[in-house]
Design a protein around this motif. Structure first.
Motif, PDB file in Angstrom:
ATOM      1  N   LEU A 244      72.654 -33.113 -90.633  1.00 23.41           N
ATOM      2  CA  LEU A 244      72.061 -32.757 -88.762  1.00 23.41           C
ATOM      3  C   LEU A 244      73.194 -32.118 -88.336  1.00 23.41           C
ATOM      4  CD1 LEU A 244      69.701 -35.464 -87.284  1.00 23.41           C
ATOM      5  CD2 LEU A 244      68.893 -34.004 -88.945  1.00 23.41           C
ATOM      6  N   ALA A 245      73.950 -31.796 -88.454  1.00 22.05           N
ATOM      7  CA  ALA A 245      74.933 -31.153 -88.241  1.00 22.05           C
ATOM      8  C   ALA A 245      75.321 -30.124 -88.727  1.00 22.05           C
ATOM      9  CB  ALA A 245      76.293 -31.656 -87.568  1.00 22.05           C
ATOM     10  N   ALA A 246      75.311 -29.987 -90.117  1.00 22.69           N
ATOM     11  CA  ALA A 246      75.046 -28.561 -91.162  1.00 22.69           C
ATOM     12  C   ALA A 246      74.153 -27.936 -91.070  1.00 22.69           C
ATOM     13  CB  ALA A 246      75.698 -29.434 -92.812  1.00 22.69           C
ATOM     14  N   GLY A 247      73.091 -28.282 -91.233  1.00 24.42           N
ATOM     15  CA  GLY A 247      71.922 -27.777 -90.926  1.00 24.42           C
ATOM     16  C   GLY A 247      71.927 -27.077 -89.482  1.00 24.42           C
ATOM     17  N   LYS A 248      72.370 -27.459 -87.973  1.00 24.01           N
ATOM     18  CA  LYS A 248      72.988 -27.242 -87.229  1.00 24.01           C
ATOM     19  C   LYS A 248      73.353 -25.359 -86.754  1.00 24.01           C
ATOM     20  CE  LYS A 248      73.468 -27.926 -82.350  1.00 24.01           C
ATOM     21  NZ  LYS A 248      74.102 -28.453 -81.099  1.00 24.01           N
ATOM     22  N   ALA A 249      74.910 -26.137 -88.287  1.00 27.16           N
ATOM     23  CA  ALA A 249      76.298 -25.076 -88.118  1.00 27.16           C
ATOM     24  C   ALA A 249      75.598 -23.851 -88.780  1.00 27.16           C
ATOM     25  CB  ALA A 249      77.531 -25.751 -88.335  1.00 27.16           C
ATOM     26  N   ALA A 250      74.347 -24.434 -89.944  1.00 24.35           N
ATOM     27  CA  ALA A 250      73.539 -22.902 -90.569  1.00 24.35           C
ATOM     28  C   ALA A 250      72.819 -22.878 -90.027  1.00 24.35           C
ATOM     29  CB  ALA A 250      73.872 -23.946 -91.982  1.00 24.35           C
ATOM     30  N   ALA A 251      72.455 -22.713 -89.726  1.00 25.47           N
ATOM     31  CA  ALA A 251      70.414 -22.323 -88.830  1.00 25.47           C
ATOM     32  C   ALA A 251      71.381 -20.928 -88.529  1.00 25.47           C
ATOM     33  CB  ALA A 251      70.669 -22.884 -87.661  1.00 25.47           C
ATOM     34  N   PRO A 252      71.774 -20.065 -87.640  1.00 22.52           N
ATOM     35  CA  PRO A 252      71.522 -18.759 -88.096  1.00 22.52           C
ATOM     36  C   PRO A 252      71.388 -18.176 -89.676  1.00 22.52           C
ATOM     37  CG  PRO A 252      73.438 -19.216 -86.490  1.00 22.52           C
ATOM     38  CD  PRO A 252      72.633 -20.730 -87.226  1.00 22.52           C
ATOM     39  N   ARG A 253      71.710 -18.483 -90.602  1.00 23.71           N
ATOM     40  CA  ARG A 253      72.023 -18.129 -92.303  1.00 23.71           C
ATOM     41  C   ARG A 253      70.348 -18.214 -92.262  1.00 23.71           C
ATOM     42  NH1 ARG A 253      75.287 -19.498 -97.260  1.00 23.71           N
ATOM     43  NH2 ARG A 253      74.812 -17.641 -98.425  1.00 23.71           N
ATOM     44  N   LEU A 254      70.241 -19.373 -92.429  1.00 21.59           N
ATOM     45  CA  LEU A 254      68.849 -19.971 -92.747  1.00 21.59           C
ATOM     46  C   LEU A 254      67.878 -18.876 -92.438  1.00 21.59           C
ATOM     47  CD1 LEU A 254      69.796 -23.953 -92.658  1.00 21.59           C
ATOM     48  CD2 LEU A 254      70.414 -22.375 -94.636  1.00 21.59           C
ATOM     49  N   ARG A 255      67.463 -18.677 -90.900  1.00 25.16           N
ATOM     50  CA  ARG A 255      66.767 -18.263 -90.849  1.00 25.16           C
ATOM     51  C   ARG A 255      66.633 -16.734 -90.787  1.00 25.16           C
ATOM     52  NH1 ARG A 255      68.222 -21.856 -85.554  1.00 25.16           N
ATOM     53  NH2 ARG A 255      69.604 -19.263 -84.887  1.00 25.16           N
ATOM     54  N   GLU A 256      67.855 -16.133 -91.250  1.00 28.06           N
ATOM     55  CA  GLU A 256      67.568 -14.888 -91.192  1.00 28.06           C
ATOM     56  C   GLU A 256      67.325 -14.817 -93.341  1.00 28.06           C
ATOM     57  OE1 GLU A 256      71.165 -11.485 -92.298  1.00 28.06           O
ATOM     58  OE2 GLU A 256      72.085 -13.303 -91.671  1.00 28.06           O
ATOM     59  N   LEU A 257      67.933 -15.928 -93.945  1.00 22.29           N
ATOM     60  CA  LEU A 257      66.700 -15.942 -95.366  1.00 22.29           C
ATOM     61  C   LEU A 257      66.449 -15.822 -95.475  1.00 22.29           C
ATOM     62  CD1 LEU A 257      67.852 -16.511 -98.544  1.00 22.29           C
ATOM     63  CD2 LEU A 257      68.604 -18.399 -97.898  1.00 22.29           C
ATOM     64  N   LEU A 258      65.644 -16.901 -94.592  1.00 27.38           N
ATOM     65  CA  LEU A 258      63.979 -17.431 -95.245  1.00 27.38           C
ATOM     66  C   LEU A 258      63.277 -16.640 -94.294  1.00 27.38           C
ATOM     67  CD1 LEU A 258      63.472 -20.830 -94.158  1.00 27.38           C
ATOM     68  CD2 LEU A 258      64.059 -19.815 -96.690  1.00 27.38           C
ATOM     69  N   THR A 259      63.230 -15.453 -93.144  1.00 26.31           N
ATOM     70  CA  THR A 259      62.787 -14.553 -92.603  1.00 26.31           C
ATOM     71  C   THR A 259      62.876 -13.296 -93.062  1.00 26.31           C
ATOM     72  OG1 THR A 259      63.199 -14.870 -90.228  1.00 26.31           O
ATOM     73  CG2 THR A 259      62.806 -13.197 -90.648  1.00 26.31           C
ATOM     74  N   GLY A 260      63.876 -13.176 -94.373  1.00 24.17           N
ATOM     75  CA  GLY A 260      63.856 -11.768 -95.118  1.00 24.17           C
ATOM     76  C   GLY A 260      62.600 -12.396 -96.298  1.00 24.17           C
ATOM     77  N   ILE A 261      62.653 -13.602 -97.058  1.00 25.45           N
ATOM     78  CA  ILE A 261      62.340 -13.585 -97.942  1.00 25.45           C
ATOM     79  C   ILE A 261      60.850 -13.790 -97.236  1.00 25.45           C
ATOM     80  CG2 ILE A 261      61.291 -15.894 -99.497  1.00 25.45           C
ATOM     81  CD1 ILE A 261      64.307 -16.662 -99.534  1.00 25.45           C
ATOM     82  N   ALA A 262      59.784 -14.854 -95.790  1.00 21.97           N
ATOM     83  CA  ALA A 262      59.260 -14.513 -95.773  1.00 21.97           C
ATOM     84  C   ALA A 262      58.352 -12.644 -95.458  1.00 21.97           C
ATOM     85  CB  ALA A 262      58.503 -15.335 -94.747  1.00 21.97           C
ATOM     86  N   GLU A 263      59.354 -11.661 -95.564  1.00 23.82           N
ATOM     87  CA  GLU A 263      58.793 -10.937 -95.560  1.00 23.82           C
ATOM     88  C   GLU A 263      58.804  -9.912 -96.794  1.00 23.82           C
ATOM     89  OE1 GLU A 263      62.126  -8.746 -92.594  1.00 23.82           O
ATOM     90  OE2 GLU A 263      61.181  -9.452 -91.176  1.00 23.82           O
ATOM     91  N   VAL A 264      58.842 -10.774 -97.670  1.00 24.05           N
ATOM     92  CA  VAL A 264      58.401 -10.074 -99.216  1.00 24.05           C
ATOM     93  C   VAL A 264      57.821 -10.737 -99.657  1.00 24.05           C
ATOM     94  CG1 VAL A 264      59.571  -9.642-101.278  1.00 24.05           C
ATOM     95  CG2 VAL A 264      60.964  -9.173 -99.606  1.00 24.05           C
ATOM     96  N   LEU A 265      58.082 -12.164-100.228  1.00 25.76           N
ATOM     97  CA  LEU A 265      56.484 -12.957-100.064  1.00 25.76           C
ATOM     98  C   LEU A 265      55.227 -12.457 -99.989  1.00 25.76           C
ATOM     99  CD1 LEU A 265      58.200 -16.994-100.648  1.00 25.76           C
ATOM    100  CD2 LEU A 265      57.924 -14.608-102.229  1.00 25.76           C
TER     101      LEU A 265
END
Length: 265
Positions: A244-265
């Motif tokens: 859970l801590a690793a997910g929280k720390a990586a949250a900004p990068r994960l949001r940016e990645l998935l948002t970018g993927i969603a804009e293409v798919l």
């Protein structure tokens, strides 16, 4: 309720009715550490608790949100977002594990993004590293298929969808994910075995869902977040709080990645 192909169709009808859309085009299943990435995927059109849909139960794992949302992405498509999944170790019912994927397929989904939190066999892929799945090894001893369903798994994870992910983040590496049954973490000997077999990552989800998705004709993009070094690779004891801590720390990068993927798919 037992998860079957019929109940997947029933659940898809109930899902579309509850979120107020006619069909879903794409979908995201967000695993451990990924739920916070759901907020920026698009304009929310509707939501409902997973436990209210036929054949589903509320997630039992901390860090899973337990909600399905319908969002309109930047590409104009309608995506389903599940912040929770059923794991094989919860009751050993592989059909329940596959039910979410089959429901999404019945709702119209053609492309599916499966995410997870995992342990890394590579010391250079530490907590916070995001890895695209090139292939997997299923060590659960189970399959969601019944009878002579001879599904080609030579391209389980779409190379075209991996290129979509790299158009958002060109530095993403690829690896092979190994699913163990769980819920106990792997022993150092089991981790060494996974490495001998060709694995780079170990976890307790994803492969059974991928099999069900490919059987339904759905393209799959698999993405892992490394939350810890696997047993014997790192010295620290393994703990879900670390996930859970690793997910929280990586949250900004994960949001940016998935948002970018969603804009293409």
């Amino acid at each position: 309720m037992e998860s079957t192909q019929t109940s997947a169709a029933d659940a898809a009808h109930a899902l579309l009715e509850r979120v107020g859309v006619e069909r879903l085009d794409t979908a995201f299943i967000l695993g451990s550490g990924w739920s916070s990435a759901a907020d920026d995927l698009g304009e929310e059109l509707g939501r409902c608790p997973l436990g209210k849909l036929p054949g589903f139960r509320a997630p039992v794992v901390a860090g899973h949100g337990g909600v399905v949302r319908a969002v309109r992405t930047g590409s104009g498509r309608i995506a389903g977002v599940l912040t929770g999944r059923t794991h094989f170790y919860e009751d050993r019912d592989v059909m329940a594990v596959a039910h979410g994927v089959r429901t999404l397929a019945a709702a119209g989904v053609e492309r599916l993004v499966l995410t997870n939190g995992c342990g890394s066999l590579r010391p250079d892929w530490g907590p916070g590293q995001v890895v695209l799945l090139r292939d997997h090894i299923n060590l659960t001893g189970a399959t969601p298929l019944r009878g002579p369903e001879f599904i080609d798994m030579s391209t389980a994870y779409s190379s075209a969808l991996r290129e979509v992910a790299r158009s958002v983040d060109a530095e993403l590496p690829e690896g092979v994910y190994v699913q163990f049954a769980g819920p106990q973490y792997e022993t150092p000997a089991e981790v060494r075995m996974a490495g001998v077999l060709g694995g780079d990552l170990v976890g307790m989800s994803t492969t059974l869902e991928t099999i069900a998705a490919r059987a339904a004709g759905v393209e799959v993009l698999g993405i892992s977040l490394v939350t810890n070094l696997a047993a014997g690779v790192g010295e620290a004891p393994l703990d879900h709080a670390e996930v859970l801590a690793a997910g929280k720390a990586a949250a900004p990068r994960l949001r940016e990645l998935l948002t970018g993927i969603a804009e293409v798919l």
